[in-house]
Write an enzyme that holds these catalytic residues in place. Structure first.
Site, mmCIF file in Angstrom:
data_model
loop_
_atom_site.group_PDB
_atom_site.id
_atom_site.type_symbol
_atom_site.label_atom_id
_atom_site.label_comp_id
_atom_site.label_asym_id
_atom_site.label_seq_id
_atom_site.Cartn_x
_atom_site.Cartn_y
_atom_site.Cartn_z
ATOM 1 N N GLY A 309 0.722 -0.851 -4.919
ATOM 2 C CA GLY A 309 -0.366 -1.744 -5.315
ATOM 3 C C GLY A 309 0.087 -2.687 -6.422
ATOM 4 N N SER A 310 -0.859 -3.082 -7.254
ATOM 5 C CA SER A 310 -0.620 -4.195 -8.176
ATOM 6 C C SER A 310 0.357 -3.904 -9.307
ATOM 7 C CB SER A 310 -1.953 -4.661 -8.768
ATOM 8 O OG SER A 310 -2.772 -5.203 -7.751
ATOM 9 N N THR A 311 0.680 -2.642 -9.587
ATOM 10 C CA THR A 311 1.713 -2.393 -10.598
ATOM 11 C C THR A 311 3.044 -2.995 -10.167
ATOM 12 O OG1 THR A 311 2.074 -0.220 -9.588
ATOM 13 C CG2 THR A 311 0.678 -0.302 -11.560
#
Length: 764
Positions: A309-311
């Site tokens: 995801g966004s990490t």
């Protein structure tokens, strides 16, 4: 007659000759033909061999606190012949059933079982309930055997205790997935116990000697002695106090969020030493066999692969900044973007209109990162940075079972979704820690390690693990620039997705992540992996922490609302413990602290209290004695530690868990925690700075917990103001005392106080 005598003589002579021929043949056969066989057989009669077991190596944290060690254990055995002889079968069965919990029927079978020739056994172990029991239970069994012997007035109860060793984990479930465990037979099963089994187990020795028919050692006979070689001792990079902070925060969150699993990793980004690593659910290595589910043993930190995801957007951002294609002030249209193969959307499908790329980073806009990674960098360069940051390959950490993750982009839509951490991209938690550490430390991808050193107790030789750089991924100045943008993700309290990780007084950089889980080939938006990764302080990172939560029960929670608060709780405790001052701390006090003279703590452990006290007094060092013993069993600070002149040394003279908790007022959090850890006391803390108050409570499990309240040190201005106020109060008190004295004098002379006040001249 003569003929008969001759015949008899010939017969006797012949038989005698035949006898000697047979005898000589037999002797020849035994001594020449079968010599080796009979020599070996003889050795079994008079040659004895005694095994000398080696002790398994100890595992400690970075400060020397023991995490795994061998301790004495005792196996319960019975002698059925003696028990039957004195008719005490029922008493033995009932007593051992009560103490060990072994069913009475099974105990009775042990007593009545016979050998092949129909005789009762001379000794039988009570497995598994009586196998390698601890000292407390051993004492109870011993007391029962003695009581039975006295009550029945018999010389022997038939109950035997065999001394052995077993593996013991004094911190119980702390760092369980790092350590792993050994089974009851001493066989390594998981974790570092398994990975470093050859180093830890050592080599058993032997003693071969000659004995007479009764088994008595024959003096001056030839002996073969090969001493046991104890296993090597392993020191880890983890700090058990930081590990405790991590696990305490995880337990609270796990109970609240009810996820499938949780993983937290803390590291020093400058060396990639792992300071703490934990998973939930977990297990206690001492009681691994007690109804523990198989998934509790799974080390997600190195063995779980998931869409990040966004990490993962940190990697895309770093590549774009390094290549000079990221302009924080440039605008783009948020909401959606079309690439060959489909249209991709922001979490807010309608977007926020035209916004800057910096705002897109703060809001974690998918469209912004597709623009940066897919369109501006391009497929080839983007994939280059993904692999350069270490994804798709093992990091090389010493923990067993590490997986390499997966980088498998072939089509435009796959490259585009990978820019924000979805699609044909699977990572492990340890890979993410190594990758983001490369941003924190100035652009160097390093090998994470959890082994600090390995020491051979026989030779004294120590092998230390040195930090290892794999490659320079981005330049130091570009790494600092990326860090400044990630700091705004946390610092912006209006639109920053990482605002719940903000810690007052510390500069924190970080990124949230919320990845929808694919179920049977389709994304299920009710099931998510949420995470947060960040480091602090931004300008001089001391710690980096990743929090991963697999499928919290409330699917509406994201990385910012579920994972970021856990990060905040951990890091806000760790930074003061590490001695990292808040930026609001007075500069002069910092300067004074650095200018203090450092000395080495002298060795006190093992000395008599009288001798230790004398030495410390002669060296002009302050100390405090804890406990009622007459010998120093441990000390803090430890031998060879740096300490400032005037700092107090604590001398412990008995087991910590038996001692009264000392007054820790004025101590730093780190010193207070070290002292309480020596005493095996759990710690909770609120605030930062130095201890101003403490409260001890007794827990149901017999342990103690001390709650510490801390406040930061006062500045010079505050101290000066307090001193002036104290002086003013003292002057006022002095005036009041003098006035009362004068009034008392007047009263004794018969002067009316009212008249005196009316005729006196007003002051000033």
């Amino acid at each position: 007659m003569t003929r008969r005598i001759k015949l008899r003589t010939l017969l006797i002579g012949g038989l005698t000759t035949l006898f000697f021929v047979v005898l000589i043949t037999r002797i020849f056969w035994i001594q020449i033909v079968s010599a080796d066989f009979w020599q070996d057989h003889a050795k079994t009669q008079w040659s004895k061999e005694l095994d000398l077991p080696a002790s398994r190596g100890t595992i400690t944290d970075r400060n020397g606190d023991v995490l795994a060690e061998d301790i004495p254990a005792y196996t319960v055995a019975i002698n059925p012949r003696i028990i039957t002889k004195y008719g005490i079968q029922q008493e033995v069965v009932e007593g051992l059933h009560k103490l060990l919990g072994k069913p009475e029927g099974e105990l009775l079978k042990l007593i009545n079982a016979k050998t092949k020739d129909g005789k009762l056994y001379g000794q039988r172990e009570v497995r598994n309930e009586g196998w390698k029991i601890d000292l407390d239970l051993k004492d109870k069994v011993e007391a029962f055997a003695e009581q039975l012997r006295k009550e029945k007035k018999i010389p022997d109860s038939g109950i035997i205790l065999i001394q052995e060793e077993k593996r013991y984990y004094p911190k119980e479930s702390l760092a369980a997935h790092i350590l792993g465990y050994t089974d009851r037979g001493g066989n390594a099963v998981t974790g570092l116990e398994k990975e470093y089994d050859e180093d830890l187990k050592g080599h058993d020795g032997i003693l071969q000697y000659e004995a007479d028919p009764k088994g008595v050692h024959v003096p001056k006979a030839s002996e073969v002695y090969q001493p046991a070689k104890d296993g090597k001792n392993i020191q880890l990079t983890i700090d058990d106090t930081i590990q405790q902070y991590i696990e305490n925060a995880m337990k609270e969150a796990y109970a609240k969020l009810n996820p499938i699993s949780m993983t937290v990793i803390a590291a020093d980004p400058n060396t990639m030493e792992i300071l703490g690593l934990a998973n939930m659910p977990t297990f206690n290595p001492n009681t691994y066999y007690d109804n523990v589910k198989q998934e509790n043993f799974f080390n997600h930190a190195v063995r779980s692969q998931y869409e990040p995801g966004s990490t993962f957007k940190i990697v895309t951002l770093a590549g774009a900044v390094q290549e000079g294609v990221f302009n924080p002030d440039e605008n783009y249209m948020s909401g959606s973007i079309h690439v060959p193969g489909g249209t991709l959307h922001d979490i807010n499908r309608y977007g926020w209109g035209p916004i800057s790329f910096l705002e897109g980073v703060k809001r974690s806009s998918n469209v912004a990162f597709v623009q940066l990674g897919y369109k501006k960098l391009g497929e080839e360069k983007f994939e280059h940075y993904v692999k350069d940051f270490g994804f798709g390959q093992k990091t090389g950490i010493e923990l067993p079972g590490e997986l390499p993750g997966q980088v498998s982009m072939h089509y435009p839509i796959e490259y585009a979704t990978a820019t924000y951490g979805h699609g044909q991209l699977l990572v492990t938690p340890i890979q993410q820690v190594a990758a983001v550490a490369a941003v924190a430390n100035g652009g160097k991808l390093m090998v994470p390690h959890i082994i600090k050193s390995i020491t051979d107790p026989t030779t004294g030789k120590t092998e230390s693990t040195e930090p290892k750089v794999v490659r320079q991924v981005i330049s130091p100045d570009k790494a600092r620039e990326v860090g400044s943008y990630l700091e705004q993700v946390v610092a912006d309290q209006k639109i920053g997705t990482g605002r719940h990780a903000y810690i007052e007084g510390y500069r924190v950089a970080g990124k949230t992540g919320t990845a929808v889980k694919p179920i049977n080939g389709k994304y299920d938006y009710t099931k998510q992996v949420v995470s947060f990764i960040g480091y602090a302080p931004v300008d001089d990172p001391k710690i980096l922490v990743l929090v991963v939560i697999d499928q919290p029960q409330n699917s509406k929670l994201g990385g910012g609302t579920a994972a970021a608060p856990i990060f905040k709780q951990i890091v806000s405790q760790v930074l003061p413990y590490m001695g990292v001052a808040k930026e609001t701390t007075d500069a002069d006090s910092k300067k004074d602290k650095k200018s203090q003279t450092l000395i080495k703590t002298p060795p006190m452990t093992g000395l008599s209290l009288k001798e230790a006290s004398s030495r410390l007094r002669n060296q002009g060092l302050a100390y405090e004695t804890l406990g009622k013993g007459d010998k120093v069993v441990s000390q803090y600070p430890k031998e060879g530690s740096d300490m400032t002149v005037g700092q107090q040394i604590y001398l412990l003279t008995e087991e910590g868990k038996k001692m009264q908790v000392p007054d820790l007022t004025g101590q730093s959090l780190r010193d207070a925690v070290e002292i309480l850890n020596l005493m095996q006391v759990k710690v909770t803390a609120s605030g930062e700075g130095y201890v101003i108050s403490q409260k001890a409570t007794q827990n149901k499990d017999g342990t103690r917990t001390v709650a510490l309240t801390l406040e930061p040190p006062k500045t010079e201005a505050e101290l000066k103001a307090e001193a002036e106020q104290a002086k003013a109060e003292a002057d006022k008190a002095k005036e009041n005392t003098e006035q009362k004295s004068e009034d008392s004098k007047n009263d004794s002379q018969g002067v009316d106080s009212k008249e005196s006040s009316e005729t006196s001249t007003p002051a000033g």
